[in-house]
Write an enzyme that holds these catalytic residues in place. Structure first.
Site, PDB file in Angstrom:
ATOM      1  N   HIS A 188     -23.332  23.924   0.013  1.00 32.25           N
ATOM      2  CA  HIS A 188     -23.407  22.601   0.844  1.00 32.25           C
ATOM      3  C   HIS A 188     -24.767  22.060   0.865  1.00 32.25           C
ATOM      4  O   HIS A 188     -25.873  22.980   0.778  1.00 32.25           O
ATOM      5  CB  HIS A 188     -22.821  22.784   2.439  1.00 32.25           C
ATOM      6  CG  HIS A 188     -23.576  23.956   3.034  1.00 32.25           C
ATOM      7  ND1 HIS A 188     -23.189  25.180   2.963  1.00 32.25           N
ATOM      8  CD2 HIS A 188     -24.580  24.113   3.737  1.00 32.25           C
ATOM      9  CE1 HIS A 188     -23.770  26.136   3.747  1.00 32.25           C
ATOM     10  NE2 HIS A 188     -24.714  25.277   4.124  1.00 32.25           N
ATOM     11  N   HIS A 204     -20.061  28.800   1.074  1.00 35.76           N
ATOM     12  CA  HIS A 204     -19.653  27.849   0.405  1.00 35.76           C
ATOM     13  C   HIS A 204     -20.566  26.754   0.066  1.00 35.76           C
ATOM     14  O   HIS A 204     -20.891  26.058   1.027  1.00 35.76           O
ATOM     15  CB  HIS A 204     -18.291  27.342   1.086  1.00 35.76           C
ATOM     16  CG  HIS A 204     -17.540  26.215   0.469  1.00 35.76           C
ATOM     17  ND1 HIS A 204     -16.204  26.102   0.256  1.00 35.76           N
ATOM     18  CD2 HIS A 204     -18.134  25.160  -0.272  1.00 35.76           C
ATOM     19  CE1 HIS A 204     -15.876  25.006  -0.548  1.00 35.76           C
ATOM     20  NE2 HIS A 204     -17.001  24.303  -0.533  1.00 35.76           N
ATOM     21  N   CYS A 255     -12.611  31.244   4.252  1.00 35.30           N
ATOM     22  CA  CYS A 255     -13.715  30.437   4.080  1.00 35.30           C
ATOM     23  C   CYS A 255     -13.959  29.181   5.003  1.00 35.30           C
ATOM     24  O   CYS A 255     -12.963  28.261   4.989  1.00 35.30           O
ATOM     25  CB  CYS A 255     -14.286  29.912   2.843  1.00 35.30           C
ATOM     26  SG  CYS A 255     -15.494  28.643   2.474  1.00 35.30           S
TER      27      CYS A 255
HETATM   28  P1  5GP Z   1     -26.261  27.141   6.079  1.00 34.54           P
HETATM   29  O1  5GP Z   1     -27.343  28.018   6.892  1.00 34.54           O
HETATM   30  O2  5GP Z   1     -25.336  27.923   5.518  1.00 34.54           O
HETATM   31  O3  5GP Z   1     -27.173  26.495   5.002  1.00 34.54           O
HETATM   32  O4  5GP Z   1     -25.793  26.004   7.245  1.00 34.54           O
HETATM   33  C1  5GP Z   1     -24.509  26.136   7.695  1.00 34.54           C
HETATM   34  C2  5GP Z   1     -24.452  24.855   8.476  1.00 34.54           C
HETATM   35  O5  5GP Z   1     -23.096  24.703   8.882  1.00 34.54           O
HETATM   36  C3  5GP Z   1     -25.366  25.234   9.937  1.00 34.54           C
HETATM   37  O6  5GP Z   1     -26.469  23.953  10.023  1.00 34.54           O
HETATM   38  C4  5GP Z   1     -24.265  25.159  10.838  1.00 34.54           C
HETATM   39  O7  5GP Z   1     -24.713  24.264  12.000  1.00 34.54           O
HETATM   40  C5  5GP Z   1     -23.231  24.424  10.202  1.00 34.54           C
HETATM   41  N1  5GP Z   1     -21.737  24.817  10.622  1.00 34.54           N
HETATM   42  C6  5GP Z   1     -21.379  26.046  10.843  1.00 34.54           C
HETATM   43  N2  5GP Z   1     -20.209  26.140  11.240  1.00 34.54           N
HETATM   44  C7  5GP Z   1     -19.663  24.719  11.478  1.00 34.54           C
HETATM   45  C8  5GP Z   1     -18.387  24.146  11.858  1.00 34.54           C
HETATM   46  O8  5GP Z   1     -17.483  24.474  12.339  1.00 34.54           O
HETATM   47  N3  5GP Z   1     -18.471  22.582  11.728  1.00 34.54           N
HETATM   48  C9  5GP Z   1     -19.614  21.913  11.260  1.00 34.54           C
HETATM   49  N4  5GP Z   1     -19.423  20.482  11.050  1.00 34.54           N
HETATM   50  N5  5GP Z   1     -20.686  22.592  10.857  1.00 34.54           N
HETATM   51  C10 5GP Z   1     -20.650  23.827  10.828  1.00 34.54           C
HETATM   52 ZN    ZN Z   2     -14.913  27.856   0.731  1.00 35.12          ZN
END
Ligand code: 5GP
Ligand code: ZN
Length: 113
Positions: free
Chosen positions: A99, A97, A3
């Site tokens: 967030h 995970h 993850c």
């Molecule tokens: P989701 O689409 O799952 O709600 O958001 C995932 C978020 O994680 C995205 O906004 C993406 O830019 C961010 N993200 C993906 N990989 C990384 C990473 O390696 N580091 C950080 N700081 N953010 C990440």
């Molecule tokens: Zn996790």
């Protein structure tokens, strides 16, 4: 450990940390969608909102309060900010995970796309 956010929380993958305590970590999104874009992440691995149990109510409350505190510490409490949980494909969840996204520093359209 596969993850991505567990690996960031363990320190294996670096991040721009803005807050941490015994339950949570917050770091800047790698692809910011607003002048302030922070992810508030529990240390506990929970894949999606569908896996939350009543035991997690305090954790989710702490995530929400932490988002508001980070917004305030950056001067966005009065002007406004948005918090978002994405869940599964139609919402565009990419990291499984949970967030909480905190976005601030520009006018945010509603409804979202
Ligand atoms: P989701 O689409 O799952 O709600 O958001 C995932 C978020 O994680 C995205 O906004 C993406 O830019 C961010 N993200 C993906 N990989 C990384 C990473 O390696 N580091 C950080 N700081 N953010 C990440
Ligand atoms: Zn996790």
């Amino acid at each position: 450990m596969s993850c991505l956010f567990c690996r960031i929380i363990s320190g294996e993958i670096p991040s721009a940390k803005v807050y941490e305590d015994d339950q949570l970590m917050a770091f800047t999104d790698i692809t910011p969608q607003a002048p302030l874009h922070v992810l508030i992440v529990p240390r506990k691995h929970i894949a999606t909102l569908n896996e939350l149990t009543p035991d997690d109510d305090g954790l989710v409350g702490a995530m929400t309060r932490t988002a508001a505190a980070i917004a305030k510490s950056n001067g966005y409490d009065a002007s406004g900010f948005r918090t978002v949980f994405n869940c599964n494909a139609d919402a565009g969840q990419a990291v499984f995970h949970i967030h909480l996204h905190l976005l601030a520093g520009r006018t945010l359209a509603w409804p979202p796309g």
